[in-house]
Motif scaffolding. Structure first.
Motif, PDB file in Angstrom:
ATOM      1  N   PRO A   1       6.241 -23.835   5.191  1.00 30.36           N
ATOM      2  CA  PRO A   1       5.256 -22.551   5.357  1.00 30.36           C
ATOM      3  C   PRO A   1       4.499 -22.268   3.974  1.00 30.36           C
ATOM      4  CG  PRO A   1       7.623 -21.752   5.307  1.00 30.36           C
ATOM      5  CD  PRO A   1       7.842 -23.185   5.229  1.00 30.36           C
ATOM      6  N   ASN A   2       3.389 -21.997   4.008  1.00 24.76           N
ATOM      7  CA  ASN A   2       2.575 -21.277   3.025  1.00 24.76           C
ATOM      8  C   ASN A   2       2.769 -19.640   2.899  1.00 24.76           C
ATOM      9  OD1 ASN A   2       1.051 -23.577   4.254  1.00 24.76           O
ATOM     10  ND2 ASN A   2       0.659 -23.864   2.195  1.00 24.76           N
ATOM     11  N   ILE A   3       2.665 -18.971   3.937  1.00 27.63           N
ATOM     12  CA  ILE A   3       2.997 -17.798   4.057  1.00 27.63           C
ATOM     13  C   ILE A   3       4.082 -17.709   5.053  1.00 27.63           C
ATOM     14  CG2 ILE A   3       1.989 -15.425   4.752  1.00 27.63           C
ATOM     15  CD1 ILE A   3      -0.676 -16.528   4.004  1.00 27.63           C
ATOM     16  N   ALA A   4       5.141 -16.707   4.706  1.00 26.33           N
ATOM     17  CA  ALA A   4       6.005 -16.705   5.930  1.00 26.33           C
ATOM     18  C   ALA A   4       6.500 -15.013   6.049  1.00 26.33           C
ATOM     19  CB  ALA A   4       7.215 -17.575   5.788  1.00 26.33           C
ATOM     20  N   CYS A   5       7.154 -14.702   7.182  1.00 32.12           N
ATOM     21  CA  CYS A   5       7.773 -13.481   7.238  1.00 32.12           C
ATOM     22  C   CYS A   5       9.055 -13.573   7.374  1.00 32.12           C
ATOM     23  CB  CYS A   5       6.856 -12.327   8.024  1.00 32.12           C
ATOM     24  SG  CYS A   5       7.190 -12.193   9.366  1.00 32.12           S
ATOM     25  N   VAL A   6      10.020 -12.558   7.205  1.00 33.28           N
ATOM     26  CA  VAL A   6      11.417 -12.534   7.943  1.00 33.28           C
ATOM     27  C   VAL A   6      11.649 -11.055   8.365  1.00 33.28           C
ATOM     28  CG1 VAL A   6      13.965 -12.908   7.385  1.00 33.28           C
ATOM     29  CG2 VAL A   6      12.391 -14.214   6.222  1.00 33.28           C
ATOM     30  N   THR A   7      11.719 -11.123   9.912  1.00 36.20           N
ATOM     31  CA  THR A   7      12.008  -9.743  10.462  1.00 36.20           C
ATOM     32  C   THR A   7      13.249  -9.156  10.234  1.00 36.20           C
ATOM     33  OG1 THR A   7      12.086 -10.716  12.557  1.00 36.20           O
ATOM     34  CG2 THR A   7      10.125 -10.579  11.857  1.00 36.20           C
TER      35      THR A   7
ATOM     36  N   ALA B   1       7.132   1.065   1.015  1.00 31.15           N
ATOM     37  CA  ALA B   1       6.967  -0.399   0.828  1.00 31.15           C
ATOM     38  C   ALA B   1       5.592  -0.743   0.768  1.00 31.15           C
ATOM     39  CB  ALA B   1       7.471  -1.149   2.330  1.00 31.15           C
ATOM     40  N   ASP B   2       5.396  -2.360   0.415  1.00 25.60           N
ATOM     41  CA  ASP B   2       4.172  -2.699  -0.083  1.00 25.60           C
ATOM     42  C   ASP B   2       3.168  -2.669   1.103  1.00 25.60           C
ATOM     43  OD1 ASP B   2       4.640  -4.072  -2.607  1.00 25.60           O
ATOM     44  OD2 ASP B   2       6.198  -5.081  -1.431  1.00 25.60           O
ATOM     45  N   TYR B   3       3.874  -2.823   2.361  1.00 31.08           N
ATOM     46  CA  TYR B   3       2.982  -2.521   3.365  1.00 31.08           C
ATOM     47  C   TYR B   3       3.559  -1.347   4.279  1.00 31.08           C
ATOM     48  CZ  TYR B   3       0.149  -6.522   2.850  1.00 31.08           C
ATOM     49  OH  TYR B   3      -0.708  -7.621   2.284  1.00 31.08           O
ATOM     50  N   LYS B   4       3.251  -0.468   4.746  1.00 31.00           N
ATOM     51  CA  LYS B   4       3.631   0.849   5.152  1.00 31.00           C
ATOM     52  C   LYS B   4       2.648   1.349   6.220  1.00 31.00           C
ATOM     53  CE  LYS B   4       4.874   5.893   4.059  1.00 31.00           C
ATOM     54  NZ  LYS B   4       4.886   6.763   3.181  1.00 31.00           N
ATOM     55  N   ALA B   5       3.516   1.583   7.466  1.00 27.67           N
ATOM     56  CA  ALA B   5       2.911   2.369   8.558  1.00 27.67           C
ATOM     57  C   ALA B   5       3.378   3.813   8.510  1.00 27.67           C
ATOM     58  CB  ALA B   5       3.404   1.707   9.882  1.00 27.67           C
ATOM     59  N   PHE B   6       2.439   4.801   8.792  1.00 23.07           N
ATOM     60  CA  PHE B   6       2.805   6.180   8.959  1.00 23.07           C
ATOM     61  C   PHE B   6       2.107   6.925   9.518  1.00 23.07           C
ATOM     62  CE2 PHE B   6      -0.291   5.090   5.510  1.00 23.07           C
ATOM     63  CZ  PHE B   6      -0.948   6.354   5.361  1.00 23.07           C
ATOM     64  N   ASN B   7       2.218   8.237   9.737  1.00 23.09           N
ATOM     65  CA  ASN B   7       1.270   9.046  10.738  1.00 23.09           C
ATOM     66  C   ASN B   7       1.482   8.612  12.152  1.00 23.09           C
ATOM     67  OD1 ASN B   7       0.876  10.845   8.629  1.00 23.09           O
ATOM     68  ND2 ASN B   7      -1.197   9.943   8.289  1.00 23.09           N
TER      69      ASN B   7
ATOM     70  N   LYS C   1      -0.753   1.718   4.912  1.00 24.27           N
ATOM     71  CA  LYS C   1      -1.037   1.431   3.511  1.00 24.27           C
ATOM     72  C   LYS C   1      -0.880  -0.110   3.378  1.00 24.27           C
ATOM     73  CE  LYS C   1       1.668   2.347   0.381  1.00 24.27           C
ATOM     74  NZ  LYS C   1       1.735   1.073  -0.336  1.00 24.27           N
ATOM     75  N   THR C   2      -1.622  -0.663   2.508  1.00 22.12           N
ATOM     76  CA  THR C   2      -1.247  -1.987   2.172  1.00 22.12           C
ATOM     77  C   THR C   2      -1.436  -2.158   0.482  1.00 22.12           C
ATOM     78  OG1 THR C   2      -3.632  -3.031   1.538  1.00 22.12           O
ATOM     79  CG2 THR C   2      -2.805  -3.013   3.900  1.00 22.12           C
ATOM     80  N   PRO C   3      -0.979  -3.223  -0.224  1.00 25.10           N
ATOM     81  CA  PRO C   3      -0.624  -3.030  -1.541  1.00 25.10           C
ATOM     82  C   PRO C   3      -2.328  -2.767  -2.376  1.00 25.10           C
ATOM     83  CG  PRO C   3       0.303  -4.970  -0.819  1.00 25.10           C
ATOM     84  CD  PRO C   3      -0.378  -4.492   0.259  1.00 25.10           C
ATOM     85  N   SER C   4      -3.334  -2.864  -1.641  1.00 26.15           N
ATOM     86  CA  SER C   4      -4.746  -2.717  -2.342  1.00 26.15           C
ATOM     87  C   SER C   4      -5.530  -1.793  -1.615  1.00 26.15           C
ATOM     88  CB  SER C   4      -5.165  -4.110  -2.711  1.00 26.15           C
ATOM     89  OG  SER C   4      -5.501  -4.746  -1.388  1.00 26.15           O
ATOM     90  N   SER C   5      -5.140  -1.460  -0.347  1.00 26.53           N
ATOM     91  CA  SER C   5      -6.254  -0.729   0.537  1.00 26.53           C
ATOM     92  C   SER C   5      -5.329   0.459   1.647  1.00 26.53           C
ATOM     93  CB  SER C   5      -6.932  -1.520   1.228  1.00 26.53           C
ATOM     94  OG  SER C   5      -8.114  -0.922   1.870  1.00 26.53           O
ATOM     95  N   GLU C   6      -6.145   0.989   2.614  1.00 30.97           N
ATOM     96  CA  GLU C   6      -5.623   1.805   3.376  1.00 30.97           C
ATOM     97  C   GLU C   6      -6.303   1.762   4.766  1.00 30.97           C
ATOM     98  OE1 GLU C   6      -4.780   6.490   3.933  1.00 30.97           O
ATOM     99  OE2 GLU C   6      -3.497   5.500   2.392  1.00 30.97           O
ATOM    100  N   ILE C   7      -5.769   1.655   5.933  1.00 30.33           N
ATOM    101  CA  ILE C   7      -6.712   1.701   7.012  1.00 30.33           C
ATOM    102  C   ILE C   7      -6.031   2.672   8.094  1.00 30.33           C
ATOM    103  CG2 ILE C   7      -5.404  -0.252   8.263  1.00 30.33           C
ATOM    104  CD1 ILE C   7      -8.326  -1.123   9.349  1.00 30.33           C
TER     105      ILE C   7
ATOM    106  N   ALA D   1       0.499  -7.782   7.726  1.00 25.33           N
ATOM    107  CA  ALA D   1       0.712  -8.185   6.373  1.00 25.33           C
ATOM    108  C   ALA D   1       0.470  -9.731   6.207  1.00 25.33           C
ATOM    109  CB  ALA D   1       2.072  -7.749   6.155  1.00 25.33           C
ATOM    110  N   MET D   2       1.008 -10.519   7.113  1.00 21.86           N
ATOM    111  CA  MET D   2       0.640 -11.958   6.856  1.00 21.86           C
ATOM    112  C   MET D   2      -0.652 -12.339   7.255  1.00 21.86           C
ATOM    113  SD  MET D   2       3.609 -13.613   9.071  1.00 21.86           S
ATOM    114  CE  MET D   2       3.418 -15.163   8.523  1.00 21.86           C
ATOM    115  N   ALA D   3      -1.669 -11.587   7.922  1.00 21.67           N
ATOM    116  CA  ALA D   3      -2.735 -11.722   8.117  1.00 21.67           C
ATOM    117  C   ALA D   3      -3.749 -11.268   7.095  1.00 21.67           C
ATOM    118  CB  ALA D   3      -3.482 -11.285   9.459  1.00 21.67           C
ATOM    119  N   ASP D   4      -3.265 -10.254   6.652  1.00 18.83           N
ATOM    120  CA  ASP D   4      -3.988  -9.725   5.303  1.00 18.83           C
ATOM    121  C   ASP D   4      -3.995 -10.484   4.046  1.00 18.83           C
ATOM    122  OD1 ASP D   4      -5.258  -7.390   3.856  1.00 18.83           O
ATOM    123  OD2 ASP D   4      -3.320  -7.336   2.848  1.00 18.83           O
TER     124      ASP D   4
END
Length: 448
Positions: free
Chosen positions: A178-184, A234-240, A253-259, A280-283
């Motif tokens: 894998p180039n990009i991976a996550c572990v849940t 965390a680097d990627y945080k879901a809130f509210n 919140k991402t390391p560089s932005s917020e949506i 996070a992976m797609a970002d």
């Protein structure tokens, strides 16, 4: 081996969820595909509808004659196939090229930009969400479940990018690059393969070492990478997080932005975690946050992952693949979140004697949270019985007073005796094949 030179691909165990995705892939790419499986299922029927020749009796005579040319035929098998399998041994003894499912998946994806989703829980939903985000046509996704948006475990797209569910069973994910991976998650499981939980964790560490670019991990896991979490830094945080008209709405919140105001229709905070991992992976890959938000809103889920089979004012029936205590707890939490005032029945089919033995107290604790419990006999899959390991043994450890062991024949009758409004049917065995009859009977009784 150059896959371009292979004309025929024969699958031993073609009806498996991972095997069938690869079979679909090769059929869609013009290869001659055939295979064997033990029994006919909706998966094998769907494969046959796209022209794949499948038989259900283990005999060399049933192999199509064109697939007996070992120079033009590749054989793929699943480790779940018994070692004494006649057809598989014929291929081995006749010097065919024979690969495990994980090996062929590694070959398919080795020349792609690969996004791998690993974890003992959540990887099917997370990879399905990611596959949906990476549409239209951006990636080809090999999934471990049937994505509702596509009614398939394969999402066809470009062959330069792949999304892969990285399965830890039999150390299969170590075949991937894998180039990009996550572990849940890294909870103890598959101890029939690994022996000790530490060996399972070592396998995840080895998988992490194979990631060439970016590793993303649920916060708290003992791996180095970008982290993600709900309501924790965390680097990627879901809130509210809010629940509005049956769906989640939350900010990220991402390391560089917020949506803000992401809408997501699957219940349970564990599914928000799954959505966050996919985001996070797609970002990291480079998909815009607005595009990710748009795709998350339209994701419909995965079959047998908190799937509503009946949803009326008087009765709710939920179908889920949960077969580990952590997964059962996640279902129970989701049900209580959606129906806080209702009584809930859990119909559970334990999967594997070894898993039941290893986690019997954890299973009992998880199931004891329900208001009523019906257990089916243990589904053996690839295993022989273990003395003393039975559903009755598990039942005796469950503290819920309203509990019983049922045969499959009496299951519908016993469910109908229950006064609970919410019914969950849980397990990874053939309980998924029983649910259609349960739905028909309950709808008839309720006149839904």
């Amino acid at each position: 081996m150059n896959l371009k030179n292979i004309h025929n691909i024969f699958f031993v165990g073609i009806g498996g969820i991972g095997m069938s995705a690869i079979a679909r892939y090769f059929a869609a790419n013009g290869k001659n595909v055939a295979g064997y499986d033990k029994t006919a299922t909706p998966i094998t029927e769907a494969l046959q509808k796209v022209g794949i020749d499948i038989h259900f009796e283990d005999a060399v005579k049933n192999i199509p004659i064109s697939f007996l040319d070992k120079e033009k035929t590749l054989v793929v098998y699943t480790p779940a196939i018994p070692k004494k399998h006649t057809e598989l041994n014929y291929f081995f003894n006749s010097d065919f090229t024979v690969l495990k499912r994980a090996e062929i998946l590694g070959r398919i994806t080795e020349n792609t930009f690969c996004l791998g989703v690993a974890g003992t829980h959540g990887k099917t939903t997370t990879s399905s969400i990611l596959g949906h985000i990476m549409q239209p046509s951006l990636a080809t996704s090999f999934l471990g479940g049937i994505a509702e948006n596509y009614n398939s475990n394969l999402i066809l797209g470009e062959d330069k990018i792949s999304v892969v569910e990285a399965d830890e069973f039999d150390r299969s994910f170590l075949q991937l690059s894998p180039n990009i991976a996550c572990v849940t998650s890294m909870d103890a499981d598959h101890l029939d393969i690994y022996g000790e939980a530490e060996e399972l964790q070592n396998s995840f560490r080895e998988f992490a070492s194979k990631v060439s670019e970016t590793l993303i991990v649920a916060k708290g896991l003992p791996l180095n990478g970008l982290t993600y979490s709900v309501d924790e830094d965390a680097d990627y945080k879901a809130f509210n997080l809010k629940i509005e008209t049956g769906k989640y709405v939350f900010d990220v919140k991402t390391p560089s932005s917020e949506i803000k105001n992401i809408e997501f229709n699957l219940p349970g905070k564990h599914n928000v975690m799954n959505a966050l991992a996919a985001l996070a992976m797609a970002d990291v890959y480079g998909v815009s946050l607005e595009k990710i938000k748009e795709q998350l809103k339209t994701f419909k889920g995965v079959q047998r992952r908190f799937s509503y089979r009946i949803k009326s004012d008087d009765l709710v029936l939920i179908d889920d693949y949960a077969h580990h205590p952590t997964e059962i707890n996640a279902v129970e939490n989701s049900v209580r979140e959606m129906y806080p005032r209702e009584k809930v029945l859990a119909v559970f089919q334990p999967h594997l004697y070894s898993r039941t033995k290893d986690f019997v107290d954890d299973f009992a604790a998880a199931l004891s949270k329900f208001d009523a419990v019906i257990l089916l006999d243990i589904y053996p899959a690839r295993e022989l019985p273990i003395k003393g390991v039975t559903s009755q043994w598990l039942l005796e450890k469950i503290t819920t007073k309203n509990k019983m062991v049922s045969t499959k024949v009496d299951l519908i009758k016993n469910i109908q005796k229950s006064s609970t409004k919410i019914i969950t049917m849980l397990g990874a065995g053939d309980i998924g094949m029983l649910i259609n009859d349960v739905v028909i009977s309950l709808e008839k009784a309720q006149k839904i």
